[in-house]
Design an enzyme around this catalytic site. Structure first.
Site, short mmCIF file in Angstrom:
data_model
loop_
_atom_site.label_atom_id
_atom_site.label_comp_id
_atom_site.label_asym_id
_atom_site.label_seq_id
_atom_site.Cartn_x
_atom_site.Cartn_y
_atom_site.Cartn_z
N ASN A 112 0.83 -1.22 0.00
CA ASN A 112 0.00 0.00 0.00
C ASN A 112 0.86 1.26 0.00
O ASN A 112 0.34 2.36 0.14
CB ASN A 112 -0.95 0.02 1.20
N ASP A 155 -4.22 -2.31 1.40
CA ASP A 155 -3.80 -2.15 2.80
C ASP A 155 -4.20 -3.39 3.60
O ASP A 155 -5.38 -3.77 3.60
CB ASP A 155 -4.50 -0.88 3.33
N ASN A 166 -1.10 -1.05 12.64
CA ASN A 166 -0.73 -1.48 11.29
C ASN A 166 -0.20 -2.92 11.31
O ASN A 166 -0.63 -3.76 10.52
CB ASN A 166 0.33 -0.54 10.72
N THR A 185 11.66 -10.54 14.35
CA THR A 185 12.92 -9.84 14.62
C THR A 185 13.62 -10.44 15.84
O THR A 185 12.97 -10.88 16.80
CB THR A 185 12.70 -8.33 14.85
N SER A 229 11.44 -1.84 21.88
CA SER A 229 10.72 -0.68 21.34
C SER A 229 9.28 -1.11 21.08
O SER A 229 8.97 -2.32 21.03
CB SER A 229 11.35 -0.19 20.03
N TYR A 262 7.91 -0.89 18.27
CA TYR A 262 7.98 -1.65 17.01
C TYR A 262 8.31 -3.12 17.30
O TYR A 262 7.63 -4.03 16.82
CB TYR A 262 9.06 -1.06 16.07
N HIS A 263 9.38 -3.36 18.07
CA HIS A 263 9.75 -4.74 18.35
C HIS A 263 8.62 -5.48 19.07
O HIS A 263 8.38 -6.66 18.83
CB HIS A 263 11.04 -4.79 19.19
N LYS A 267 6.00 -7.05 16.88
CA LYS A 267 6.38 -8.36 16.33
C LYS A 267 6.19 -9.47 17.38
O LYS A 267 5.88 -10.61 17.04
CB LYS A 267 7.83 -8.33 15.84
N THR A 293 28.29 7.43 14.13
CA THR A 293 27.41 7.72 15.26
C THR A 293 27.19 6.47 16.12
O THR A 293 26.13 5.83 16.07
CB THR A 293 26.04 8.23 14.75
N GLU A 342 18.70 1.16 26.26
CA GLU A 342 19.13 -0.21 25.95
C GLU A 342 20.42 -0.50 26.71
O GLU A 342 21.15 0.43 27.06
CB GLU A 342 19.36 -0.38 24.43
N1 USQ Z 1 23.01 2.19 16.61
C1 USQ Z 1 24.10 3.01 16.81
N2 USQ Z 1 24.28 4.06 15.96
C2 USQ Z 1 23.44 4.30 14.91
C3 USQ Z 1 22.33 3.45 14.71
C4 USQ Z 1 22.15 2.41 15.59
O1 USQ Z 1 24.90 2.83 17.74
O2 USQ Z 1 23.66 5.28 14.18
C5 USQ Z 1 22.81 1.03 17.51
C6 USQ Z 1 21.47 1.04 18.21
O3 USQ Z 1 21.50 1.76 19.41
C7 USQ Z 1 21.22 -0.44 18.40
C8 USQ Z 1 21.93 -1.11 17.22
O4 USQ Z 1 22.82 -0.13 16.70
O5 USQ Z 1 21.83 -0.89 19.57
C9 USQ Z 1 21.04 -1.56 16.10
O6 USQ Z 1 20.27 -0.47 15.66
P1 USQ Z 1 19.62 -0.44 14.19
O7 USQ Z 1 18.96 0.88 14.02
O8 USQ Z 1 20.59 -0.89 13.15
O9 USQ Z 1 18.57 -1.64 14.29
P2 USQ Z 1 17.21 -1.79 15.10
O10 USQ Z 1 16.64 -0.49 15.53
O11 USQ Z 1 17.42 -2.82 16.15
O12 USQ Z 1 16.23 -2.34 13.99
C10 USQ Z 1 16.70 -3.02 12.80
C11 USQ Z 1 15.59 -2.99 11.78
C12 USQ Z 1 14.40 -3.77 12.32
C13 USQ Z 1 14.85 -5.16 12.73
C14 USQ Z 1 16.02 -5.10 13.71
C15 USQ Z 1 16.63 -6.45 13.99
O13 USQ Z 1 15.23 -1.64 11.47
O14 USQ Z 1 13.39 -3.83 11.32
O15 USQ Z 1 13.77 -5.83 13.35
O16 USQ Z 1 17.08 -4.32 13.12
S1 USQ Z 1 17.28 -6.57 15.61
O17 USQ Z 1 18.13 -5.39 15.88
O18 USQ Z 1 18.04 -7.78 15.71
O19 USQ Z 1 16.16 -6.53 16.51
#
Ligand code: USQ
Length: 392
Positions: free
Chosen positions: A32, A75, A119, A145, A180, A182-183, A186, A254, A329
């Site tokens: 969608n 949708d 959603n 996830t 989060s 979001y998580h 799931k 970052t 976290e």
């Molecule tokens: N992080 C940094 N710097 C950044 C971005 C992220 O240090 O610029 C850190 C975050 O604090 C976190 C980790 O990197 O600890 C992962 O962050 P991410 O934004 O790469 O991933 P996340 O938010 O966990 O979400 C992503 C996808 C999501 C999927 C998930 C898998 O967007 O759809 O479900 O990864 S998991 O992380 O295994 O849950």
């Protein structure tokens, strides 16, 4: 196989559609375009412009690179759309990516959190009921996830845990401690799917996927119009993709907080390989199967070191910044997640070697003029954010 891919316009959905079509399967996609709208809300664009899904489907179908892809627009929270879709397509496999995928997006405030859960959870529920009505024997391959588990101080099993309590034993879903809203959406999906398998005899595989990185797959490389979206922004960009762009434009990487956060990672090519293995080796009727879908684990600090080293090899001076963590976290924690089920089915991983990271850096570097430096710094805080922004 007749395979329906929900979220077929997305970062993973579109390459998955071409992957199965290239293998000769009968592929349908539905979307969608909500993700494109969410990007607009936060003023975000992928690194390279992405043609419409109509255009991409037309391009693919004109290339004779495999079976055609057919598309539907609608949708998943509209149950009539979902029922009609399944009745018309009659899929044997449904790959469900059609959800809001970003943790930061969901943490902007009440509106975004409620929208994410409505959603994702309602769309998934509509899908379960529509499957029960129109294709009860189809196999649902659902994108979950690794973040459903959080970072518990015990080993993470693949979905299920055998527990002994007061002298009795049972097999339960592994306890969830998501990071989060979001998580959590799931987590709720997983519970609803497990119930549908247990009570209606449905068959489902939940792919608890780690953090995906990567730009190209065999099919996206066939033509510029077949590319998939690559995000480096603070909302939809995943960490390694972000670091690669930061390295190319000369801003410090970052790293949030101390950088000891450890996650499972995988290449986008392995997402396709894993979904392929799950689809071609379906769960049994009544079985709710969970695979932990990642190939290796890294701390964020270690990833930053790898990007610094790749930058040095490419003649770039890359530095690292430890920012105040916008998320709540654990920054130092135990992390030992099992991930043997997909390798047992034959997964041959594409690991994050120097060659792989160098290639990605070189690809991003060619597009460095397109980077918008204003969408990189994190702007969404898990606790106490600005409540005046439009989407909060
Ligand atoms: N992080 C940094 N710097 C950044 C971005 C992220 O240090 O610029 C850190 C975050 O604090 C976190 C980790 O990197 O600890 C992962 O962050 P991410 O934004 O790469 O991933 P996340 O938010 O966990 O979400 C992503 C996808 C999501 C999927 C998930 C898998 O967007 O759809 O479900 O990864 S998991 O992380 O295994 O849950």
């Amino acid at each position: 196989m007749k395979i329906l891919i929900l979220g077929g316009d997305g970062y993973l959905g579109w390459p998955t559609a071409m992957h199965f079509a290239a293998a000769g399967d009968e592929v349908w996609v539905a979307d969608n375009f909500a993700k494109r709208k969410w990007e607009l809300e936060d003023g975000i664009e992928p690194l390279l412009p992405i043609p419409t899904l109509h255009r991409r489907v037309q391009r693919w179908n004109g290339m004779n690179a495999g079976a055609p892809v057919r598309m539907k627009v609608g949708d998943l929270t509209n149950h009539r759309f979902v029922y009609n879709l399944l009745r018309e397509v009659g899929p044997e496999v449904i790959v469900h990516y059609g959800e809001q995928p970003s943790a930061p997006y969901s943490m902007q405030g009440r509106t975004a959190a409620v929208m994410t859960q409505q959603n994702n959870v309602v769309g998934n529920l509509n899908l379960l009921f529509a499957m029960q009505r129109h294709c009860p024997d189809a196999h649902l391959v659902k994108l979950g996830t690794m973040g459903e588990y959080g970072t518990p101080n015990i080993d993470i099993e693949e979905g299920w845990l055998d527990v002994e309590h007061n002298g009795r034993t049972d097999r339960v879903l592994f306890p969830k401690k998501a990071g989060s809203f979001y998580h959590l959406s799931k987590v709720h999906d997983s519970h609803n799917i497990e119930f549908a398998c247990r009570v209606w005899g449905m068959r489902a595989t939940d792919l608890n996927q780690g953090v995906v990185y990567g730009i190209d797959t065999d099919q996206t490389m066939l033509h510029p119009e077949l590319r998939t979206s690559f995000h480096y922004d603070h909302v939809f960009g995943t960490v390694l993709n972000r670091f690669l762009v930061q390295a190319c434009i000369g801003v410090p990487l970052t790293v949030y907080g101390r950088g000891g956060q450890t996650r499972g990672f995988l290449n986008i090519r392995d997402t396709l390989a894993c979904v392929d293995l799950a689809a071609r080796n379906p769960a049994e009727s009544g079985e709710f199967r969970i695979f932990n879908q990642f190939t290796e684990q890294f701390s964020i600090g270690r990833l930053a070191e790898m990007v610094v080293a790749a930058g040095t090899r490419a003649g770039l001076a890359v530095t690292v910044a430890h920012l105040d963590n916008p998320r709540v976290e654990a920054e130092e924690h135990y992390f030992n997640a099992k991930h043997t089920k997909l390798p047992d089915l034959g997964l041959q991983p594409t690991l994050l070697t120097d060659a792989v990271i160098d290639q990605m850096l070189a690809t991003v570097r060619e597009q460095v003029d397109r980077v918008d430096p204003d969408i990189i710094a994190p702007q969404i805080r898990w606790a106490g954010g600005d409540i005046s922004a439009p989407n909060r």
